[in-house]
Design an enzyme around this catalytic site. Sequence first.
Site, PDB file in Angstrom:
ATOM      1  N   ASP A 122      35.700 134.110  -4.214  1.00 55.18           N
ATOM      2  CA  ASP A 122      35.945 132.852  -4.899  1.00 55.18           C
ATOM      3  C   ASP A 122      36.881 133.174  -6.056  1.00 55.18           C
ATOM      4  O   ASP A 122      36.568 134.016  -6.888  1.00 55.18           O
ATOM      5  CB  ASP A 122      34.601 132.319  -5.418  1.00 55.18           C
ATOM      6  CG  ASP A 122      34.722 130.899  -5.912  1.00 55.18           C
ATOM      7  OD1 ASP A 122      35.715 130.237  -5.577  1.00 55.18           O
ATOM      8  OD2 ASP A 122      33.818 130.463  -6.635  1.00 55.18           O
ATOM      9  N   GLN A 182      22.290 127.325  -6.879  1.00 54.11           N
ATOM     10  CA  GLN A 182      23.408 126.826  -6.073  1.00 54.11           C
ATOM     11  C   GLN A 182      23.073 125.515  -5.371  1.00 54.11           C
ATOM     12  O   GLN A 182      23.892 125.000  -4.614  1.00 54.11           O
ATOM     13  CB  GLN A 182      23.791 127.855  -5.003  1.00 54.11           C
ATOM     14  CG  GLN A 182      24.306 129.147  -5.562  1.00 54.11           C
ATOM     15  CD  GLN A 182      25.679 128.992  -6.142  1.00 54.11           C
ATOM     16  OE1 GLN A 182      26.461 128.166  -5.708  1.00 54.11           O
ATOM     17  NE2 GLN A 182      25.983 129.756  -7.163  1.00 54.11           N
ATOM     18  N   LYS A 195      23.563 138.518 -21.171  1.00 57.49           N
ATOM     19  CA  LYS A 195      24.250 139.554 -21.937  1.00 57.49           C
ATOM     20  C   LYS A 195      23.863 139.476 -23.400  1.00 57.49           C
ATOM     21  O   LYS A 195      23.775 140.474 -24.090  1.00 57.49           O
ATOM     22  CB  LYS A 195      25.765 139.375 -21.781  1.00 57.49           C
ATOM     23  CG  LYS A 195      26.270 140.000 -20.505  1.00 57.49           C
ATOM     24  CD  LYS A 195      27.776 139.906 -20.408  1.00 57.49           C
ATOM     25  CE  LYS A 195      28.197 140.236 -18.993  1.00 57.49           C
ATOM     26  NZ  LYS A 195      29.358 139.483 -18.558  1.00 57.49           N
ATOM     27  N   LYS A 243      15.001 135.173 -19.069  1.00 59.91           N
ATOM     28  CA  LYS A 243      16.219 135.172 -18.282  1.00 59.91           C
ATOM     29  C   LYS A 243      17.081 136.343 -18.743  1.00 59.91           C
ATOM     30  O   LYS A 243      17.141 136.651 -19.923  1.00 59.91           O
ATOM     31  CB  LYS A 243      16.956 133.864 -18.511  1.00 59.91           C
ATOM     32  CG  LYS A 243      18.054 133.635 -17.515  1.00 59.91           C
ATOM     33  CD  LYS A 243      18.800 132.360 -17.808  1.00 59.91           C
ATOM     34  CE  LYS A 243      19.970 132.254 -16.837  1.00 59.91           C
ATOM     35  NZ  LYS A 243      20.687 131.011 -16.957  1.00 59.91           N
ATOM     36  N   TRP A 253      26.980 125.144  -4.131  1.00 64.27           N
ATOM     37  CA  TRP A 253      27.454 125.468  -2.789  1.00 64.27           C
ATOM     38  C   TRP A 253      26.682 124.726  -1.700  1.00 64.27           C
ATOM     39  O   TRP A 253      27.259 124.193  -0.767  1.00 64.27           O
ATOM     40  CB  TRP A 253      27.361 126.976  -2.595  1.00 64.27           C
ATOM     41  CG  TRP A 253      28.172 127.497  -1.458  1.00 64.27           C
ATOM     42  CD1 TRP A 253      29.478 127.205  -1.197  1.00 64.27           C
ATOM     43  CD2 TRP A 253      27.734 128.385  -0.439  1.00 64.27           C
ATOM     44  NE1 TRP A 253      29.881 127.881  -0.083  1.00 64.27           N
ATOM     45  CE2 TRP A 253      28.837 128.612   0.413  1.00 64.27           C
ATOM     46  CE3 TRP A 253      26.530 129.029  -0.165  1.00 64.27           C
ATOM     47  CZ2 TRP A 253      28.758 129.455   1.522  1.00 64.27           C
ATOM     48  CZ3 TRP A 253      26.451 129.867   0.925  1.00 64.27           C
ATOM     49  CH2 TRP A 253      27.553 130.071   1.766  1.00 64.27           C
ATOM     50  N   TRP A 275      34.298 123.777  -6.529  1.00 61.97           N
ATOM     51  CA  TRP A 275      33.217 123.724  -5.553  1.00 61.97           C
ATOM     52  C   TRP A 275      33.708 123.231  -4.198  1.00 61.97           C
ATOM     53  O   TRP A 275      33.096 123.495  -3.178  1.00 61.97           O
ATOM     54  CB  TRP A 275      32.077 122.836  -6.057  1.00 61.97           C
ATOM     55  CG  TRP A 275      31.278 123.522  -7.108  1.00 61.97           C
ATOM     56  CD1 TRP A 275      31.192 123.194  -8.425  1.00 61.97           C
ATOM     57  CD2 TRP A 275      30.467 124.687  -6.935  1.00 61.97           C
ATOM     58  NE1 TRP A 275      30.380 124.071  -9.086  1.00 61.97           N
ATOM     59  CE2 TRP A 275      29.926 124.996  -8.198  1.00 61.97           C
ATOM     60  CE3 TRP A 275      30.155 125.496  -5.849  1.00 61.97           C
ATOM     61  CZ2 TRP A 275      29.074 126.082  -8.400  1.00 61.97           C
ATOM     62  CZ3 TRP A 275      29.321 126.577  -6.040  1.00 61.97           C
ATOM     63  CH2 TRP A 275      28.791 126.859  -7.314  1.00 61.97           C
ATOM     64  N   PRO A 294      31.000 133.000  -1.280  1.00 65.71           N
ATOM     65  CA  PRO A 294      31.933 133.912  -1.947  1.00 65.71           C
ATOM     66  C   PRO A 294      31.560 134.152  -3.399  1.00 65.71           C
ATOM     67  O   PRO A 294      31.381 133.202  -4.155  1.00 65.71           O
ATOM     68  CB  PRO A 294      33.259 133.171  -1.850  1.00 65.71           C
ATOM     69  CG  PRO A 294      32.881 131.735  -1.782  1.00 65.71           C
ATOM     70  CD  PRO A 294      31.581 131.676  -1.051  1.00 65.71           C
TER      71      PRO A 294
END
Length: 1135
Positions: A88, A645, A685, A682, A649, A595, A49
């Site tokens: 999520d 993840q 913003k 990377k 996850w 999590w 999610p």
Amino acid sequence: MSSRYKEFSTLNLPLTEAEILKQWEQNHTFEKSISQRSGASPFVFYEGPPSANGMPGIHHVISRTLKDLVCRYKTMQGYLVNRKGGWDTHGLPIELGVEKELGITKEDIGKKISVEAYNQKCREAVLRFKDKWDDITRKMGYWVDLNDPYITFKNEYIETLWWLLKQLYSKGLLYESVSIQPYSPAAGTGLSSHELNQPGTYKDVKDTSATVMFRALQNEQSKFLHDAVHGAEVFFLAWTTTPWTLPSNLGLTVGGSIDYVLIQTKNPYTQLPINVVLAEKLLPKYFKPEEEIKEDVDFAASQNAAAGVTAIPWRRVLQCKGKALEGLQYEQLLPYEANSIEEIKNITPEANPFRILLADFVTTEDGTGIVHTAPAFGADDFKVGKKYNIGILTMVDKQGKFVDGLGEFSNRYVKNYKDEEEFVDVNVDIAVKLKKENRAFRVEKYEHSYPHCWRTDKPVLYYPLDAWFIKTTAIKDRLVELNKTIQWKPKSTGEGRFGNWLENMVDWNLSRSRFWGTPLPIWKTEDGESIKCIGTIDELNNEIKLANEVLGADINKDYLHEGILDLHKPYVDEIILVSDTGQPMKRVPDLIDVWFDSGAMPYAQWGLDYEKLSTGHKHPFKLPAGVEKFEELYPASFIAEGVDQTRGWFYTLHAIAGLVFDTVAYKTVVSNGLVLDKKGNKMSKRWGNVVNPFETIEKYGADATRWYLITNASPWDNLKFDEDGIKEVQRKLFGTLHNIYQFFALYANVDGFNFSEQYIPVSERPEMDRWILSSLHTLIGKVTQYYDEYDPTQAGRAIEDFVGEQLSNWYVRLCRRRFWKGEYEFDKICAYQTLFESLETVVTLMAPISPFYTDAIYMSLNEVVKKGAPQSVHHVFFPKAEQPYIDTDLENRMKLAQDACSLILSLRKKQNIKVRQPLQKVLIPVLNPTMKAGLAQVENLIMAEVNIKEIAYLNPEDTFIHKKVKPNFVLLGKKMGAKMKAISTALSNFSQEEIQHLEMNGQVFMSAPAINETILLSEVEITAEDIPGWSVATGNGLTVALDITLTKDLKMEGDAREFVNRIQNIRKERGFELTDRISVTVDDNTNLKESLITFKNYICAEILADNFSWVAGLQGESVIEVNDNQLVVVVTKNK
RNA sequence: UGGUCUGUAGCUUAAUGGUAAAAGCAGUUGCCUUAUACGCAAAAUAGUAUUGGUUCAAAUCCAAUCAGGCCAACCA
């Protein structure tokens, strides 16, 4: 059914995609792709999610493309692939976002804003960008069911989490303990690791560091130390940058295999003779080599050395491993009332403190190799302290000041948390006190980086806080074992990163002291004696009523009628339960780690089924329509997310599945790399290098974007995102495909081809057709294998090569004439059928990666040719590689032809002879009969392609050719080993006669002293190198020689061809239809007359001219130039 | 600090341990077309981050170093 193929103008992917999208939605293409497979064996996919409180980025597009293409592919393979979406919705980022928006901090919650209102805000914020997410999902062509997503804040979802937690609780796997967490006394709050990772958190600060002396107790165990110094006192040296933790000291930790030494020396401050223990490696930090004394002298005697003498003589007395020190006892350094042994036992009854402990986190980089251990203020300390049961002392309160009962230090702040102007550093005072008491060996300022609270800028402490844990370590071995059954892509992530993580696993700290999240369903009595863990809403409602009955009047009065309506704070916290002994119970105020929310998604996405629950079903979850057993939905066949993840996850899915059901949660997992900007940085913003996926898709189309993301780098490698790459894909792959389709549509419409004729067996089709179909089926085989291995990158690259090189640049180009020349009969029908089949198949192979344009072509093709075809390419079955189509020899000799053409063209270029100018002859040396036979079969093709009249072969025995021989290293290397170098040199020195000899006999004995071996013909490679006296080119083991003599006939034919070309250009300029007949008049006065007359028939046939006439002094609009001759022509269309 | 991945032409990528390291893009030069300048062809451009090692043979295996990414941590 339309009778004409749709002809597109120029390729416009974004526009085509918008149309296709509309059709998909109108026709419910996605829904049908699933319903058509009902009853088929399931391929289980879990959607990780996303959180919809931020804008989607390009990195979401790559992982979703990966998921989508696997699901589409498996659907085409005949599986039923349900794809339930999810959101999520809990967690820190959401809370922080809301705090920022409201301009409040965590402390304000419950004061300036009620928890109820705050959580309402969070609930609203959570799906703030849902529209954007839905939009990108549509536009990128990600097929996932968003009509009925699972949402983690819903009661049914939370309820399932509670049920899972209760399973753990019942198994004794959920327990409360203390954990050492970063804590900001200034802000009065614990900090999450997320907050600690804010930029600027770590600052270089100067702190008072002290190397202090712990006195060893004299007993049987420590005898070996004391004996060595004739019964004098022995001290353990330990270094700390936080002297304020010393009153909480309960142990000293050493490394078992580190070497320690006992040193006889003097205290630099008091000049008293002392004996200290420290790690041998760290001796140079404290003692100078030149001051070492070798003989046993009386250190006390040197005590009266003149003032100002700073020399510290020292002598090694004894050496031992850390292991030998284990269990030795020492005297408490700073004893007060508050940290007396009675107090310690009050807190931890069985505590046995003030001992030497062993742990492997001890290094000899810094300090003394003996680590002062205060379990309350360090995670490592806590761990080793717990292992040895030395108790725990927390001599600092939550404001950051010492507790009462610590003498002169009581109630003093350990750091300047209150910005007091007169602040006196208590750490300095502690150091001074220890110096005076002969307990400090060195005190100095020490600069190091230390975490600070991002809100208050004050130093963070590590502080023991109550928390609930899941005992994952209890099944560590099982989790490791289960992991071995999971297919990881790439393998290293599973074995390395994930495997290591499992090996070094600690218990899962589930507690979070926040507001918006799944509450921990645990209620406790005041004294903590009685605990209840709630598993379902029903259970809670019953408990609510029970508590009201037992405890009376107002208890839970708001929740008596309908029960609880929202499982979030603050409502759950208002509920009082009752213990078996009649005591009121309050909920533990913690929330659980988000999590857990996502890791429990395989179960919670369906919710609990009360009926199954009542019968004690193993998997008491609701099931969607058409599903009979939970096993059809679990475990996942495939999941995919970013490699970040791994500990998120991927871990929580694995842990929960292992803990509750003793299975894996997924069988295959692909972890994709990150998307970096084109310089390899990377995307963030802050740097302003974030790529907006909406703009990208709008500009280049989802297909090109998806194709680029998948084929540019393997999914698990990081991807350096560069727009130019997408442009290239658009231009090359889709542009080419588009042209092929356009070409097909153009002529098929002219001839009315609609596949109504009988399918012509491949074996009966011309060689070119058999070749492209063979290549096509070879391609199907490769692509299927790559997809099956979850390697879409290789699949995509193989398709690219086929479309660009084989289909477009070879097949279509060479076959153009077949489509426009001659009558609509056998050969032409073969060509149409073949091209149709190739196009249809290739778009089917591409469809999983780029679903839009492929569907557009598929639908256009089948709008005319409906062989009972499905409505969409996404409904068809994936093609199978059919052996009868595959003819490897044919593919090989076509490769030979391609190489030959390439060589001949390069010779033409070198000699500056245009392709339109025919040449008489090319000479090709053949090295064996197979090669000759192969070439012979494609010679017409080569001749046509490069405009040559004949091909002559030079046979192997022809000494005309210069040959070269070299070893086949793969074959010979294994056999000859060390002799390879000599053999290689000898072979390269072979004379032409020797090579010929080898060819005739099939073997040769090499008698050089270093060799003495027989070499077989099959173990070497012979290549033609040169043909003396000819213009030659070599490449890929092939040599060609071109006869560049231009005879008069050749020259005239060249003229004719040039002329044809000019007339064709005129036809095109004037916009004539392909089938229009014309008349041509040419000025009589030209050098070209002979050429044109000689080839008149050829010319007229090519340009569809019915009349070809000559007029002297012709005036006309068209002046053409043919081989340096100007010529006036008049071209008119015949009625 | 630990774990892990990556490092090949200006750029993006190739290369079962097997010997002139392969493509595409960009740049240069020239050219074709009744599908296509969205095309074709040619020439040029690297010795595979560095240093050592194993091997008859290393971009590929091993070790160390350097740089970058990710994850975990920062504990005396």
